[in-house]
Scaffold this active site. Structure first.
Site: not given
Ligand code: GLA
Length: 729
Positions: A478, A548
């Site tokens: 990420d 997300d």
């Molecule tokens: C990002 C990712 C999510 C999750 C969060 C965790 O927003 O896109 O899927 O992994 O971080 O902090």
């Protein structure tokens, strides 16, 4: 596929499956001009398109009007400072502070295959299925050489281009702009199409007329970004999903990027793509070279859909690597939306037990398992397992998950550092920052200076130690904030402009190391959802988390935009709980499954807590995934109707390459009173083949399904969906 040079016409011709690209050399000075890119030509020469017979002629015939030539000639790689007043593809500042460059052909090479780009993602190919042309251009005054590279691939209407700059002189030069590719065309009343967005609203399609002047889509965020994709398409005005000429350009790069189109005084159109020149500078010492990222140009005579299918084929067969490229991915369940930071071994095992009983194949432990990461205010950089949460340790948890017959995956955000972390206390100088200026926080975190090898190595060793400590088979990588306050304590003042690109090179180096040392690992990239959904990342990971926003209806638009360029096999898509965490919408569990089926497929919910009726549908969805994923992953994708345009329903289909099978997904977004069935014309089938629709008795000719279509009955209610499975009878 072939590349030839005709001495008589002074033209290079790149032939693809159904397209040709022609480069012409004019004048004694050997200017390199762009003659043609479009539908495949015969053997005839088209050098006349360079208009050297018209005023203002070529320089040698009319030196008096040299600038008129430079400012209208269709350049293959335009330079600034000498009289071409349109956008330049390269800007070089010499030791005396001047900005001028003239590039003329010095040499060329045509060879079978394609070389890798050191440290950068790139399309690849074998000597059998790929050919490359390299044009070496030089500026005699500065002794700067520029190598333009062009590759074509068997059966694919695409040209992959990149540029290398070599300083053969005795003095350093500053590169202020180095585009990967540029192309000059005559305007044919083009529209331009880009993908724009925001967090949780990535890659929405925007089509507008092409205006005079410069129009661009770009990022200065240090990542390709949620906001604008490194992509643009030019479309004939009448081009639709299925007909008309379309040109697409996509940069294989994950940092600051720019795609620019400039429509000029003679209705000429210059399209280019590369690293964003804003905040870029690269000092090139004598003997050094600078390699640009690669850009891919696609031509389609079959509308936007044809362009998408070409990108998909190219990326599936010549970009994505690793054992998962052609494999069904394990159905995963990710605990992010299920628990956020509030989890421990017991909770994860409870989810895993229930999930494995339902047929889910992998548990992914998301953010919150390390250091004192109880919320998103701390601990990034402290990649040691928090044994208060992960009681019994990571190996115990992974072994228990494995005993259930499930794989185990883990989340990292390797490029980040929280001010509230052990790592920051030890190494505050490791964060990207400008001395004397407080670096701005985003999600309460700073960015590690990934241009520095010692920081890359530290992060890598920490990650590798975790991965070696247990049977971890998947990593979600990420990256949750853009880069600001750009400064590296390791770079001299004149080289600070290199940081953005050096950061990306550091990122690529790390990911390459990871997939080399752990070749069986399934890597999924992610960046606050889809802020780094780009072709650069696809070279390292076969899949990327799309967004997300997991709401099935929002996803229709996000996935439509994503699939405009990227194959369905790469789109991370999960079924989540309702009301949806991003929009609060409630959609049927079935629809969420149908929409996630267009991607990698998985779950993002607490399976122990969702309604019983939903849970009971999971085994059926698991079966559905196994039944259709080969088709979805490897088939040809056709858009039939877009909810974005009609505000009522969405429909797309995937057709097996041999045309023996197809899957249509129909989503009736808004229910409609007093409606009869909707007629849907299928696409991509073989007209002469006979097909059956699963669940029906009768058969249809492919031509009937495509011309007369099928009737999809009106479904009562909002957000309802239906799969239609078409099989050769
Ligand atoms: C990002 C990712 C999510 C999750 C969060 C965790 O927003 O896109 O899927 O992994 O971080 O902090």
């Amino acid at each position: 596929m072939n590349i030839t040079y005709s001495e008589a016409a002074k033209c290079f011709k790149l032939d693809m499956a159904d397209a040709s690209y022609v480069i012409g050399i004019v004048d004694e000075e050997k200017f390199v001009g762009h003659a043609y890119f479009g539908k495949k030509l015969g053997e005839e020469d088209v050098a006349y398109l360079l208009r050297t017979g018209e005023a203002p002629f070529t320089p040698e015939q009319n030196a008096r009007d040299r600038l008129s030539f430079l400012d209208c000639f269709p350049m293959e790689y335009p330079t600034g400072g000498i009289g071409d007043f349109r956008e330049s593809a390269i800007e070089v500042r010499d030791n005396g502070g001047h900005r001028a460059l003239q590039l003329n052909l010095k040499d060329y090479r045509i060879y079978e295959g394609k070389k890798a780009l050191p440290g950068l993602p790139a399309t690849w190919g074998s000597e059998k299925d790929t050919r490359t042309l390299e044009l070496t251009l030089e500026d005699k005054v500065l002794q700067v050489e520029v190598i333009l590279s062009y590759s074509v691939f068997e059966g694919i209407d695409a040209v992959a281009r990149h540029t290398k700059v070599i300083n053969k002189g005795n003095a350093p030069v500053m590169l202020e702009k180095v585009m990967s590719a540029s192309i000059d065309m005559d305007d044919r009343e083009y529209d331009k199409l880009i993908l724009h967005g925001s967090w949780a609203r990535e890659r929405h399609i925007d089509r507008t007329p092409l205006n005079y002047g410069v129009q661009s889509t770009a990022s200065v965020r240090g990542e390709s970004g949620h906001q604008q994709q490194p992509f643009m398409a030019l479309l004939e005005k009448h081009a639709t999903e299925d007909v008309g000429e379309v040109y697409g350009i996509n940069l294989l790069y994950s940092g600051n990027c720019m795609t620019l189109v400039d429509k000029g005084q003679f209705d000429n159109v210059r399209l280019m793509s590369g690293i964003n020149p804003a905040r870029f500078g690269w000092k090139l010492n004598p003997g050094e070279e600078f390699q640009s990222p690669e850009a891919v140009l696609v031509y389609s005579s079959e509308g936007i859909g044809g362009m998408s299918r070409t990108f998909h084929d190219l990326y599936r067969t010549h970009l994505i690597r690793g054992e998962y490229r052609d494999k069904k991915r394990p159905i995963l369940i990710n605990n992010w939306e299920a628990t956020y930071f509030d989890f421990d071994t017991d909770k994860l095992l409870a989810i895993a037990r229930e999930a494995s009983a339902l047929g889910i194949e992998m548990l992914v432990m998301d953010d919150g398992w390390f250091g004192n990461r109880y919320d998103d205010n701390r601990a990034l950089g402290d990649w040691d397992v928090n044994e208060e949460k992960i009681k019994g340790g990571l190996k115990y948890l992974v072994d228990e998950v494995n005993k259930l017959g499930m794989k185990f995956g883990i989340w990292f955000e390797p490029e980040m550092i929280s001010p509230e972390s052990e790592l920051y206390r030890k190494h505050p100088d490791w964060a990207i920052q400008i001395p004397g200026r407080m670096a701005g926080l985003a999600r309460n975190q700073l960015v590690l200076d990934m241009s520095r090898a010692e920081i890359q190595d530290y992060v890598y060793e920490k990650m590798a130690a975790v991965l070696r400590s247990a049977n971890i088979e998947y990593v979600k990588w990420d990256m949750n904030r853009p880069l600001s306050d750009i400064g590296s304590l390791a770079l001299s003042p004149e080289c600070q402009g290199e940081l953005f690109h050096r950061y990306v090179l550091g990122l690529y180096r790390l990911q390459e190391r990871l997939i080399t040392d752990f070749p069986h690992l399934l890597l999924e990239n992610c960046s606050g959802g889809g802020a780094r959904f780009d072709a650069g990342m696809l070279y390292y990971s076969p899949q990327i988390w799309c967004s997300d926003d997991t709401d099935a209806i929002e996803r229709l638009m996000i996935q439509e935009g994503t699939a405009l360029i990227y194959p369905l096999s790469a789109m991370g898509a999960h079924v989540s709980d309702c009301p949806n965490h991003a929009v609060g919408r409630v959609t049927p569990f079935e629809t969420r499954g149908h929409v996630a089926l267009a991607g990698t497929f998985g779950y993002e919910l607490d399976v122990t807590k969702i309604p019983k009726e939903d849970r009971e549908m999971i085994p059926e969805q698991v079966k559905m995934y196994h039944k259709y994923n080969d088709l979805v992953r490897m088939g040809d994708y056709y858009r039939i109707a877009s909810y974005r345009e009609n505000h009522m329903y969405d429909c797309y289909m995937v057709v097996k390459k041999d045309k023996s099978e197809a899957l249509v997904t129909f989503v009736q977004v808004m229910g409609r009173p007093n409606s009869h069935s909707r007629r849907i014309l299928l696409k991509g089938l073989a007209p002469e083949k006979t097909y059956r629709i699963e669940g029906e008795e009768r058969t249809y000719l492919g031509s009937t399904l495509m011309q007369a279509g099928i009737l999809v009955e009106n479904i009562w209610g909002d957000f309802k969906s239906k799969l239609i499975h078409v099989i050769e009878a």
